[in-house]
Scaffold this motif. Structure first.
Motif, PDB file in Angstrom:
ATOM      1  N   PHE A  61       0.829  -1.202   0.000  1.00 34.06           N
ATOM      2  CA  PHE A  61       0.000   0.000   0.000  1.00 34.06           C
ATOM      3  C   PHE A  61       0.859   1.246   0.000  1.00 34.06           C
ATOM      4  O   PHE A  61       1.924   1.275   0.612  1.00 34.06           O
ATOM      5  N   SER A  62       0.363   2.279  -0.652  1.00 33.66           N
ATOM      6  CA  SER A  62       1.069   3.562  -0.660  1.00 33.66           C
ATOM      7  C   SER A  62       0.831   4.272   0.668  1.00 33.66           C
ATOM      8  O   SER A  62      -0.009   3.859   1.473  1.00 33.66           O
ATOM      9  N   SER A  63       1.522   5.364   0.884  1.00 34.15           N
ATOM     10  CA  SER A  63       1.424   6.085   2.160  1.00 34.15           C
ATOM     11  C   SER A  63       0.033   6.690   2.391  1.00 34.15           C
ATOM     12  O   SER A  63      -0.343   6.942   3.520  1.00 34.15           O
ATOM     13  N   ASP A  64      -0.751   6.894   1.325  1.00 35.61           N
ATOM     14  CA  ASP A  64      -2.091   7.462   1.498  1.00 35.61           C
ATOM     15  C   ASP A  64      -3.187   6.386   1.532  1.00 35.61           C
ATOM     16  O   ASP A  64      -4.361   6.697   1.492  1.00 35.61           O
ATOM     17  N   GLU A  65      -2.787   5.115   1.614  1.00 37.17           N
ATOM     18  CA  GLU A  65      -3.735   4.018   1.689  1.00 37.17           C
ATOM     19  C   GLU A  65      -3.590   3.281   3.026  1.00 37.17           C
ATOM     20  O   GLU A  65      -2.512   3.275   3.613  1.00 37.17           O
ATOM     21  N   ALA A  66      -4.676   2.670   3.468  1.00 40.90           N
ATOM     22  CA  ALA A  66      -4.636   1.889   4.711  1.00 40.90           C
ATOM     23  C   ALA A  66      -5.253   0.515   4.466  1.00 40.90           C
ATOM     24  O   ALA A  66      -6.222   0.383   3.722  1.00 40.90           O
ATOM     25  N   ASP A  67      -4.690  -0.485   5.089  1.00 38.39           N
ATOM     26  CA  ASP A  67      -5.187  -1.858   4.988  1.00 38.39           C
ATOM     27  C   ASP A  67      -5.816  -2.238   6.327  1.00 38.39           C
ATOM     28  O   ASP A  67      -5.130  -2.400   7.319  1.00 38.39           O
ATOM     29  N   PHE A  68      -7.130  -2.373   6.349  1.00 37.67           N
ATOM     30  CA  PHE A  68      -7.851  -2.679   7.582  1.00 37.67           C
ATOM     31  C   PHE A  68      -8.317  -4.129   7.655  1.00 37.67           C
ATOM     32  O   PHE A  68      -9.078  -4.490   8.547  1.00 37.67           O
ATOM     33  N   ARG A  69      -7.878  -4.974   6.740  1.00 34.70           N
ATOM     34  CA  ARG A  69      -8.378  -6.344   6.679  1.00 34.70           C
ATOM     35  C   ARG A  69      -8.164  -7.137   7.957  1.00 34.70           C
ATOM     36  O   ARG A  69      -8.996  -7.936   8.335  1.00 34.70           O
ATOM     37  N   GLU A  70      -7.069  -6.937   8.620  1.00 34.19           N
ATOM     38  CA  GLU A  70      -6.768  -7.695   9.837  1.00 34.19           C
ATOM     39  C   GLU A  70      -6.822  -6.828  11.093  1.00 34.19           C
ATOM     40  O   GLU A  70      -6.388  -7.250  12.160  1.00 34.19           O
ATOM     41  N   PHE A  78      -6.702  -4.606  20.811  1.00 32.60           N
ATOM     42  CA  PHE A  78      -7.051  -3.390  20.072  1.00 32.60           C
ATOM     43  C   PHE A  78      -6.145  -2.223  20.431  1.00 32.60           C
ATOM     44  O   PHE A  78      -5.940  -1.318  19.642  1.00 32.60           O
ATOM     45  N   ARG A  79      -5.583  -2.226  21.638  1.00 26.22           N
ATOM     46  CA  ARG A  79      -4.728  -1.110  22.058  1.00 26.22           C
ATOM     47  C   ARG A  79      -3.423  -1.069  21.272  1.00 26.22           C
ATOM     48  O   ARG A  79      -2.879  -0.005  21.016  1.00 26.22           O
ATOM     49  N   THR A  80      -2.907  -2.233  20.872  1.00 24.36           N
ATOM     50  CA  THR A  80      -1.689  -2.239  20.063  1.00 24.36           C
ATOM     51  C   THR A  80      -2.011  -2.096  18.581  1.00 24.36           C
ATOM     52  O   THR A  80      -1.203  -1.569  17.825  1.00 24.36           O
ATOM     53  N   GLU A  81      -3.182  -2.545  18.178  1.00 27.07           N
ATOM     54  CA  GLU A  81      -3.587  -2.433  16.779  1.00 27.07           C
ATOM     55  C   GLU A  81      -3.875  -0.989  16.387  1.00 27.07           C
ATOM     56  O   GLU A  81      -3.613  -0.579  15.272  1.00 27.07           O
ATOM     57  N   ASP A  82      -4.443  -0.230  17.301  1.00 27.09           N
ATOM     58  CA  ASP A  82      -4.788   1.166  17.016  1.00 27.09           C
ATOM     59  C   ASP A  82      -4.476   2.028  18.237  1.00 27.09           C
ATOM     60  O   ASP A  82      -5.353   2.322  19.048  1.00 27.09           O
ATOM     61  N   PRO A  83      -3.210   2.443  18.373  1.00 35.99           N
ATOM     62  CA  PRO A  83      -2.826   3.233  19.544  1.00 35.99           C
ATOM     63  C   PRO A  83      -3.474   4.628  19.584  1.00 35.99           C
ATOM     64  O   PRO A  83      -3.417   5.298  20.605  1.00 35.99           O
TER      65      PRO A  83
END
Length: 128
Positions: A61-70, A78-83
């Motif tokens: 993925f490029s810097s302006d894209e996000a991968d939320f599949r996992e 969740f605290r480490t996945e999304d600080p």
């Protein structure tokens, strides 16, 4: 199941009819059901995220894209996945018995807090 779990919440009666079509209509594909349900919840919370289906399977993925599949996974913390997210406590019906339970479901937030759901989500954002 929704009625059994949320019938006693403050906003269940207000929102229950919005969810009824999802359990009466048959969807050919689960992805269509999920997308329509996601759009409904976002509109009820007064959110307008830019959601688009991908047109190809990607591994980079490029810097302006996000991968939320996992990103959401029962075995991941969740605290480490999304600080940048800290679950802001809000009213829950059984809070006096169980304490505040974070990350249950967006409908838990909606049925308990109604129009204030977006405010709770905004308070849950943490600047890193």
């Amino acid at each position: 199941a929704l009625e059994s779990a949320y019938n006693h919440t403050p906003f269940f009666e207000y929102y229950k009819d919005d969810f009824r079509p999802f359990y009466e209509r048959r969807y050919e594909f689960l992805v269509d059901f999920n997308e329509a349900l996601c759009r409904l919840v976002c509109s009820l919370i007064d959110m307008s995220p830019d959601m688009r289906r991908s047109t190809e399977y990607k591994t980079e993925f490029s810097s302006d894209e996000a991968d939320f599949r996992e990103r959401i996974h029962p075995k991941k913390d969740f605290r480490t996945e999304d600080p940048c997210f800290h679950a802001e406590p809000y009213y829950q019906v059984f809070q006096d018995k169980l304490g505040f339970l974070p990350n249950l479901s967006i409908v838990d937030l909606l049925f308990n807090m109604g129009p204030e759901s977006l405010l709770v989500l905004r308070k849950s954002e943490v600047s890193v």
